[in-house]
Design an enzyme around this catalytic site. Structure first.
Site, PDB file in Angstrom:
ATOM      1  N   ARG A 239     -29.768  26.323  -7.149  1.00  0.00           N
ATOM      2  CA  ARG A 239     -28.888  25.552  -6.977  1.00  0.00           C
ATOM      3  C   ARG A 239     -29.583  24.285  -6.109  1.00  0.00           C
ATOM      4  O   ARG A 239     -30.375  24.704  -5.177  1.00  0.00           O
ATOM      5  CB  ARG A 239     -27.829  26.216  -5.885  1.00  0.00           C
ATOM      6  CG  ARG A 239     -26.766  26.728  -6.561  1.00  0.00           C
ATOM      7  CD  ARG A 239     -26.028  25.542  -7.341  1.00  0.00           C
ATOM      8  NE  ARG A 239     -24.597  26.189  -8.127  1.00  0.00           N
ATOM      9  CZ  ARG A 239     -24.654  26.614  -9.385  1.00  0.00           C
ATOM     10  NH1 ARG A 239     -25.778  26.674 -10.198  1.00  0.00           N
ATOM     11  NH2 ARG A 239     -23.604  27.100  -9.907  1.00  0.00           N
ATOM     12  N   GLU A 268     -25.777  15.915  -8.606  1.00  0.00           N
ATOM     13  CA  GLU A 268     -25.750  15.870  -9.998  1.00  0.00           C
ATOM     14  C   GLU A 268     -24.597  15.110 -10.800  1.00  0.00           C
ATOM     15  O   GLU A 268     -23.329  15.264  -9.894  1.00  0.00           O
ATOM     16  CB  GLU A 268     -25.752  17.435 -10.681  1.00  0.00           C
ATOM     17  CG  GLU A 268     -26.968  18.158 -10.375  1.00  0.00           C
ATOM     18  CD  GLU A 268     -26.856  19.590 -10.535  1.00  0.00           C
ATOM     19  OE1 GLU A 268     -25.864  20.188 -11.183  1.00  0.00           O
ATOM     20  OE2 GLU A 268     -27.896  20.443 -10.315  1.00  0.00           O
ATOM     21  N   HIS A 287     -29.828  20.724 -15.421  1.00  0.00           N
ATOM     22  CA  HIS A 287     -28.734  22.007 -15.029  1.00  0.00           C
ATOM     23  C   HIS A 287     -28.409  22.463 -16.098  1.00  0.00           C
ATOM     24  O   HIS A 287     -27.405  22.739 -16.686  1.00  0.00           O
ATOM     25  CB  HIS A 287     -27.688  21.567 -14.223  1.00  0.00           C
ATOM     26  CG  HIS A 287     -26.898  22.669 -13.431  1.00  0.00           C
ATOM     27  ND1 HIS A 287     -26.443  22.666 -12.368  1.00  0.00           N
ATOM     28  CD2 HIS A 287     -26.803  24.148 -13.778  1.00  0.00           C
ATOM     29  CE1 HIS A 287     -25.968  23.886 -11.827  1.00  0.00           C
ATOM     30  NE2 HIS A 287     -26.229  24.737 -12.931  1.00  0.00           N
TER      31      HIS A 287
HETATM   32  C1  MLT Z   1     -24.031  28.885 -13.152  1.00  0.00           C
HETATM   33  O1  MLT Z   1     -23.819  29.197 -12.006  1.00  0.00           O
HETATM   34  O2  MLT Z   1     -23.181  29.436 -14.010  1.00  0.00           O
HETATM   35  C2  MLT Z   1     -24.813  28.080 -13.867  1.00  0.00           C
HETATM   36  O3  MLT Z   1     -25.619  27.111 -12.743  1.00  0.00           O
HETATM   37  C3  MLT Z   1     -24.680  27.090 -14.841  1.00  0.00           C
HETATM   38  C4  MLT Z   1     -23.584  26.181 -14.850  1.00  0.00           C
HETATM   39  O4  MLT Z   1     -23.215  25.834 -13.537  1.00  0.00           O
HETATM   40  O5  MLT Z   1     -22.834  25.719 -15.896  1.00  0.00           O
END
Ligand code: MLT
Length: 326
Positions: A239, A268, A287
């Site tokens: 994160r 982001e 990401h």
């Molecule tokens: C998640 O938390 O599943 C990943 O960081 C992927 C996303 O956020 O799409």
């Protein structure tokens, strides 16, 4: 029949599963303005990834909404407390993307150490800088994993095969789990930084972990300090916000950190003129940890199963706001 909003896309197979269970699926991004206008009142459930933000204001105007499914792991885009207090159950799909994030993390480590993005940029500039692209091996180096959940455990397994020594800091981890992976469990995070030339982050973003990787901690890493020739390297596919990105840029500029690779960022999408992108020893991805065909299929199916279970009156194991539900 329930009405389910799918706002950030989902695998076709997963949408078919919801329809087969007799539900109506509305597959469309809903803007923040429409969310705040109470559009979710017309739905029983919503399935989101990270783009749709379900904050307390959205929840306050979403009377009728009963379930929120997060197609993925991180639930930082959902106000779990406000949802729980409004009687909305939140469920996620925590296991489905593990392998993909493991592979991306190892990819970033290898890409940094062997200058893959940098070499590519140089080739595109018409250069042939073979000498400048001399890298280092992962074999024999100390890898420090901050957090030792499923993803870190997967990274540890691959890194061990590559000959790395595994270290971890995870205050919630039973020591026997670290032992079963042959990992050295540090009691203090500073001790991990003092020991490891390679650090990869695998914890959630919380008040406790915000800027956990800061200037002081990076300066503890042994690569530059003790003259270890491979230098110091950092990867974050967990994160944004766990690394202080301004401090990281300074550390790259003054040589404390030799390379850094990020898949996740404090803001982001990235703001214009984002400075780390100008540094030759930095590379990033937008990401994409869970962005594989396989992970997205599994994520979609897992979250659809969980939402169907909720709609049938069940409580899936992957409920994440149990403590707030009244
Ligand atoms: C998640 O938390 O599943 C990943 O960081 C992927 C996303 O956020 O799409």
């Amino acid at each position: 029949m329930a009405r389910i909003a799918v706002t950030d896309g989902m695998a076709t197979k997963a949408k078919k599963m919801l329809k087969k269970a007799g539900h109506e699926v509305v597959d469309e991004f809903i803007t923040e303005e429409r969310l705040l206008d109470g559009e979710l009142s017309n739905f029983d459930a919503i399935i989101v990834r990270s783009a749709t933000k379900i904050n307390s204001k959205v929840i306050a105007v979403s009377e009728g909404l009963r379930f929120i499914g997060r197609a993925g792991v991180g639930v930082d885009n959902i106000d779990l407390k406000a949802a729980g207090q409004a009687g909305i159950m939140v469920v996620n799909a925590p296991n489905a993307s593990t392998q993909s994030v493991v592979e991306l993390t190892v990819g970033h480590l290898l890409a940094s150490l062997r200058h893959i993005p940098k070499s590519d940029r140089s080739l595109r500039d018409g250069k042939w800088e073979k000498k400048a692209m001399k890298g280092t091996e992962l074999n024999g180096k100390n890898l420090g994993l901050i957090g030792f959940g499923r993803i870190a455990q997967g990274v540890a397994s691959v890194a061990k095969i590559l000959g790395m020594e595994i270290h971890t800091y995870d205050p919630y981890l039973p020591p026997k789990v670290a032992k079963s992976f042959g990992a050295y469990l540090h009691k203090e995070v500073d001790s991990l930084f003092k020991t490891c030339t390679h650090i990869s982050i695998h914890c959630n973003l919380t008040d406790e972990t915000k800027h956990l990787v800061n200037a002081k901690r990076m300066s503890l890493m042994p690569g530059k300090k003790s003259g270890i020739t491979c230098g110091n390297h950092i990867v974050n596919c967990a994160r944004g916000g766990i690394i202080d990105e301004d401090a990281l840029l300074d550390a790259l500029n003054n040589g404390t950190i030799t390379s850094a690779a990020l898949d996740v960022f404090e803001t982001e999408p990235l703001p214009d003129g984002y400075e780390l992108l100008q540094h030759p020893n930095f590379h990033g991805t937008p990401h994409i940890g869970a962005a594989t065909l396989e992970a997205q299929q599994r994520v979609g199916i897992d979250i659809s199963k969980a939402i169907i279970e909720c709609l049938n009156g069940g409580v899936p194991k992957t409920i994440v706001n149990k403590e707030f539900l009244n």
